[in-house]
Write an enzyme that holds these catalytic residues in place. Structure first.
Site, short mmCIF file in Angstrom:
data_model
loop_
_atom_site.label_atom_id
_atom_site.label_comp_id
_atom_site.label_asym_id
_atom_site.label_seq_id
_atom_site.Cartn_x
_atom_site.Cartn_y
_atom_site.Cartn_z
CG HIS A 1 -1.87 -1.15 1.24
ND1 HIS A 1 -3.14 -1.07 0.71
CD2 HIS A 1 -1.73 -2.43 1.66
CE1 HIS A 1 -3.75 -2.24 0.82
NE2 HIS A 1 -2.91 -3.09 1.39
CG HIS B 33 -3.72 -10.69 3.11
ND1 HIS B 33 -4.98 -11.21 3.12
CD2 HIS B 33 -3.86 -9.38 2.79
CE1 HIS B 33 -5.85 -10.26 2.80
NE2 HIS B 33 -5.20 -9.14 2.58
CG ASN C 21 -8.67 -7.35 7.83
OD1 ASN C 21 -8.90 -8.51 8.12
ND2 ASN C 21 -9.48 -6.64 7.05
CG ASP D 1 -1.29 -6.37 3.50
OD1 ASP D 1 -1.46 -5.33 2.82
OD2 ASP D 1 -2.19 -6.90 4.16
CG HIS E 19 -2.14 2.73 9.09
ND1 HIS E 19 -3.14 3.21 8.28
CD2 HIS E 19 -2.23 1.37 9.02
CE1 HIS E 19 -3.81 2.20 7.76
NE2 HIS E 19 -3.27 1.07 8.18
O1 DOR Z 1 -4.16 -4.73 7.64
C1 DOR Z 1 -4.56 -4.32 6.57
N1 DOR Z 1 -4.29 -3.07 6.14
N2 DOR Z 1 -5.31 -5.13 5.82
C2 DOR Z 1 -5.93 -4.70 4.72
O2 DOR Z 1 -6.60 -5.48 4.10
C3 DOR Z 1 -5.82 -3.30 4.29
C4 DOR Z 1 -4.60 -2.67 4.80
C5 DOR Z 1 -4.58 -1.17 4.70
O3 DOR Z 1 -4.88 -0.65 3.62
O4 DOR Z 1 -4.23 -0.53 5.67
ZN ZN Z 2 -5.95 -7.24 2.36
ZN ZN Z 3 -3.30 -5.13 1.64
#
Ligand code: DOR
Ligand code: ZN
Ligand code: ZN
Length: 424
Positions: free
Chosen positions: A59, A229, A275, A302, A306
């Protein structure tokens, strides 16, 4: 340029070799090569050369959430982690659901010029789960796959249609598997630690039901599908059985699922909120077994950076996700190679050749004629994870203070040094 004296990881073994790079490609690989006077030499004795790592699930948050990460900081983080190619998920603002946003991401990444960035388009417009996104336009603009990551397309008929359209354009769906009705606001795995903490848990079934649906669709439609994942022992078994009867399924897992369990949330650390959620020891062991026997094809981080504003809050309110690019290699090397006996070629396949194969990307091997994408690591060096030292804007990691083995020293993309560890 000549890279001299590294232990080079090939698909069939590790051999000390010299590597010549010209015009952005590997042009010669031999036990010893002599440099002409004007050739730049990178002395790599004691280091191990891997094909540039490829992370198919990242991301980057750009456009729209630049407080969390930008294409610049995300790709800086990638090359520091040894990655030369990354694929970025569409849950940005605006969502990557049309050719304009795909074009922006690619152009911005090229402008920054650190690693190759391949955008993944959304399956539905605005990831709303209602109407299919403009798939053809995104493919033409350079999207390499489709995903609704962050959630699943809940409507099965729409998902079937998505797989059909995707395949018409030569794209695969990468499926985040989660049945929304079963998750229903849960923040952790339902098990000992949801009971202990009182946090709301979700069952493995929330993930497994959606994995099973995607497998059923892929089997009925005779189309390929990729599962993101994977975190449950039971989901891994579903994939294993589907593969055994010829379903065209590939799957990834992430370092946190083979290194941690839900015990990491016992003190309400929001950095362990992710997640799908961290699960039980039984799942962690099954993830390693799944990687070992090929049920799970690759490792993706993944990477979900944040801002502290979204993470350093009460557990229930914290965002899901782990900033993973700068720890993915060392976690994988430490746990899979050092602790579980995986070979270096196997690790390399999981982190380069296999994700390249799943998405038909060029790269993933150190071979004459291939783009000169490689990573040099010191496998003898151990280090402690310090989130403050991350170049990613996301300092959210549950691994702070953890001692890991294996340190990335250089990352080269198309023959250019994109990352070199600063001397202490
Ligand atoms: O932990 C996660 N963060 N799982 C996800 O599916 C989305 C991701 C996010 O975009 O922060
Ligand atoms: Zn995901
Ligand atoms: Zn993801």
């Amino acid at each position: 340029m000549l890279i001299r004296g590294a232990d080079v990881v090939f698909s069939d073994g590790v051999r000390k070799s010299d590597i010549r790079i010209e015009g952005g490609l590997f042009t010669q690989i031999a036990p010893t090569l002599d440099p002409p006077e004007n050739e730049e030499v990178l002395e790599a004795a004691g280091l191990t050369a891997f094909p540039g790592l490829i992370d198919m699930h990242v991301h980057l948050r750009d456009p729209g959430f630049e407080k969390k990460e930008t294409i610049e900081t995300g790709t800086m983080s990638a090359v520091k982690g040894g990655f030369t190619q990354i694929c970025c998920m569409p849950n940005t603002r605006p969502v990557i659901d049309n050719k304009v946003v795909v074009t922006y991401v690619k152009a911005r990444a090229r402008e920054v010029g650190l690693c190759k960035v391949h955008p993944i388009g959304a399956i539905t417009e605005g990831q709303k789960g209602e109407a299919l996104a403009a798939i053809g336009g995104m493919k033409a603009a350079g999207a390499v796959a489709l995903s609704e990551d962050g959630k699943s397309v809940q409507n099965s008929a729409l998902m079937a249609k998505a797989m059909l359209y995707a395949s018409d354009f030569g794209l695969k769906c990468l499926c985040h598997c989660e049945d929304a009705s079963l998750v229903d606001g849960a923040v952790v795995h339902e098990g000992d630690y949801s009971t202990l903490t009182g946090l709301k848990g979700s069952l493995r079934a929330a993930e497994d039901i959606m994995i099973a649906r995607e497998l059923c669709l892929a089997e009925s439609l005779e189309l390929p599908v990729h599962i993101c994942h994977v975190s449950t022992y039971s989901g891994i078994q579903l994939i294993r059985e589907a593969k055994a009867r010829g379903v065209k399924v590939t799957a990834e897992t992430c370092p946190h699922y083979f290194t941690l369990t839900d015990a990491a949330i016992r003190d309400f650390d929001p950095n362990a909120k992710v997640n799908p959620p961290l699960r039980a020891e039984r799942d962690r062991v099954a993830v390693i077994a799944g990687l070992k026997d090929g049920t799970l094809d690759c490792i993706a981080s993944d990477h979900a950076p944040h801002h502290a504003d979204d993470k350093n809050v009460e557990f229930n309110d914290a965002a899901f996700g782990i900033s993973g690019l700068e720890t993915s290699f060392a976690l994988s090397y430490t746990v899979l190679v050092c602790e579980n006996g995986f070979s270096l070629p196997k690790l390399s396949a999981l982190m380069s050749a296999n994700p390249a194969g799943i998405l038909s990307l060029t790269g993933g091997e150190i071979a004459v004629g291939a783009p000169a994408d490689l990573m040099l690591a010191d496998l003898n060096e151990s280090w402690r994870v310090d989130p403050a030292a991350f170049v990613s804007k996301g300092k959210n990691t549950p691994f702070a203070g953890k001692k890991l083995q294996g340190r990335v020293k250089y990352t080269l993309s198309d023959g250019e040094i994109k990352y070199r560890e600063a001397r202490a």
